[in-house]
Design a protein around this motif. Structure first.
Motif, mmCIF file in Angstrom:
data_model
loop_
_atom_site.group_PDB
_atom_site.id
_atom_site.type_symbol
_atom_site.label_atom_id
_atom_site.label_comp_id
_atom_site.label_asym_id
_atom_site.label_seq_id
_atom_site.Cartn_x
_atom_site.Cartn_y
_atom_site.Cartn_z
ATOM 1 N N ALA A 1 48.823 34.892 36.718
ATOM 2 C CA ALA A 1 47.709 35.357 35.883
ATOM 3 C C ALA A 1 46.466 35.616 36.732
ATOM 4 C CB ALA A 1 47.407 34.335 34.788
ATOM 5 N N CYS A 2 46.217 34.766 37.720
ATOM 6 C CA CYS A 2 45.071 34.993 38.613
ATOM 7 C C CYS A 2 45.250 36.308 39.368
ATOM 8 C CB CYS A 2 44.932 33.828 39.592
ATOM 9 S SG CYS A 2 44.334 32.291 38.855
ATOM 10 N N TRP A 3 46.480 36.605 39.786
ATOM 11 C CA TRP A 3 46.745 37.870 40.472
ATOM 12 C C TRP A 3 46.526 39.053 39.531
ATOM 13 C CZ3 TRP A 3 50.469 41.728 39.716
ATOM 14 C CH2 TRP A 3 50.603 42.659 40.763
ATOM 15 N N LEU A 4 47.067 38.968 38.338
ATOM 16 C CA LEU A 4 46.883 40.042 37.359
ATOM 17 C C LEU A 4 45.402 40.258 37.066
ATOM 18 C CD1 LEU A 4 49.768 39.178 34.868
ATOM 19 C CD2 LEU A 4 49.518 41.360 36.091
ATOM 20 N N ASP A 5 44.654 39.179 36.926
ATOM 21 C CA ASP A 5 43.233 39.299 36.636
ATOM 22 C C ASP A 5 42.507 39.986 37.786
ATOM 23 O OD1 ASP A 5 41.105 38.698 34.782
ATOM 24 O OD2 ASP A 5 40.385 37.244 36.237
ATOM 25 N N ALA A 6 42.974 39.733 39.005
ATOM 26 C CA ALA A 6 42.318 40.329 40.171
ATOM 27 C C ALA A 6 42.624 41.809 40.314
ATOM 28 C CB ALA A 6 42.750 39.588 41.443
#
Length: 303
Positions: free
Chosen positions: A279-284
């Motif tokens: 999720a952190c990757w997707l948000d980035a």
């Protein structure tokens, strides 16, 4: 080899950026604290065989894998090639950690997302969460479904598969075949809702982790604590959220109290941690830039 709409240099630039964000996202998950039962810079959680140093070495070993997956997606590689790249990455991880599994779930989940991003970059399509999920399901969903069906027909080969089979839970492979519903429908929305509310990154990520823990069939918990361990973890997560989640002056103390209970029961929600990293990757890569969680050797030595 299938043609692409974008020149090779554009794909290479995207591969570098997307892979670097994958390392940053997994580092953000590592340094997050408090998170129940999991390794952080503060302590080793419910684990006696690994610490933060193992995770850092693992990230070094995996940093080029994510770029390989972006390139494979860009050339529309078959699932068998993606799987081979994942197995090679797992072998590098295990060599780097002395045989300790630090990121196997992230290799699987985040690797597939990187491949999906590579396909979209090559086709000149925007990177957004809905599109990445649709690409994953369209390009590799049938192969993932067949893989999940084959796993169900064979004797379980991993602790997670045994736990899922014994209790009728969705395994990581089942989640992937469905397009990672908990990631896209629970974890990422919880992270973004908290961010939109103006919460700092740390609080937003803790909120997303507990929201995920409250609903995910986390077979890591079942392996360590039986089905009772999974039910206990979900109950604790829901209680934390019902009391306001990661807001209010006392939220770190409430979260650390749950962490202490997880450690006492040897519970570790590794599946939820994997989804938080994704999720952190997707948000980035699809929304707000991922804030630099801290200066670290991992990020400084990226090449």
């Amino acid at each position: 080899m299938p043609s692409t709409c974008q020149p090779p240099q554009s794909i290479e630039a995207a591969a570098f950026r997307l892979a670097r964000e994958a390392v940053r996202a997994l580092y953000a998950e590592l340094v997050l604290e408090p998170k129940p039962g999991l390794v952080s810079l503060r302590d080793t959680g419910s684990h006696h065989d690994m610490d933060a140093g193992h995770f850092v070495r693992s990230l070094f070993a995996l940093r080029h894998y994510f770029a390989h997956m972006v390139r494979a997606g860009a050339r529309q590689a078959a699932f068998d090639e993606l799987q081979a790249l994942g197995l090679q990455a797992e072998a590098r991880m295990l060599r780097a950690t002395g045989g300790i599994n630090t990121h196997r779930g992230a290799v699987f989940c985040l690797g597939l997302l990187c491949a999906s991003a590579g396909w979209r970059v090559a086709q000149g399509l925007p990177l957004h969460a809905e599109g990445l999920r649709a690409t994953l399901c369209r390009r590799w969903g049938p192969a993932l479904s067949e893989r999940a069906a084959q796993v169900r027909r064979r004797p379980p080969a991993s602790n997670g598969q045994r736990a899922a089979r014994a209790h009728g839970l969705r395994s990581a492979g089942d989640e992937a075949a469905l397009g990672f519903p908990v990631l896209f429908e629970v974890c990422l929305p919880a992270l973004r809702q908290a961010r939109r509310a103006g919460w700092p990154d740390r609080r937003a990520r803790v909120q997303a982790l507990f929201a995920t823990l409250a609903v995910l069939d986390d077979t890591n918990l079942v392996h360590r604590g039986g089905i009772e361990g999974l039910h206990f973890a979900r109950q604790q997560a829901r209680g934390f959220l019902n009391q306001g989640g990661a807001q209010g002056a006392d939220w770190p103390e409430r979260a650390r109290a749950i962490h202490a209970q997880f450690v006492a029961r040897r519970l570790s929600p590794g599946g939820a941690a994997d989804l938080l990293g994704a999720a952190c990757w997707l948000d980035a890569v699809t929304g707000c830039p991922l804030a630099d969680p801290a200066r670290s050797p991992v990020l400084e030595a990226w090449s």
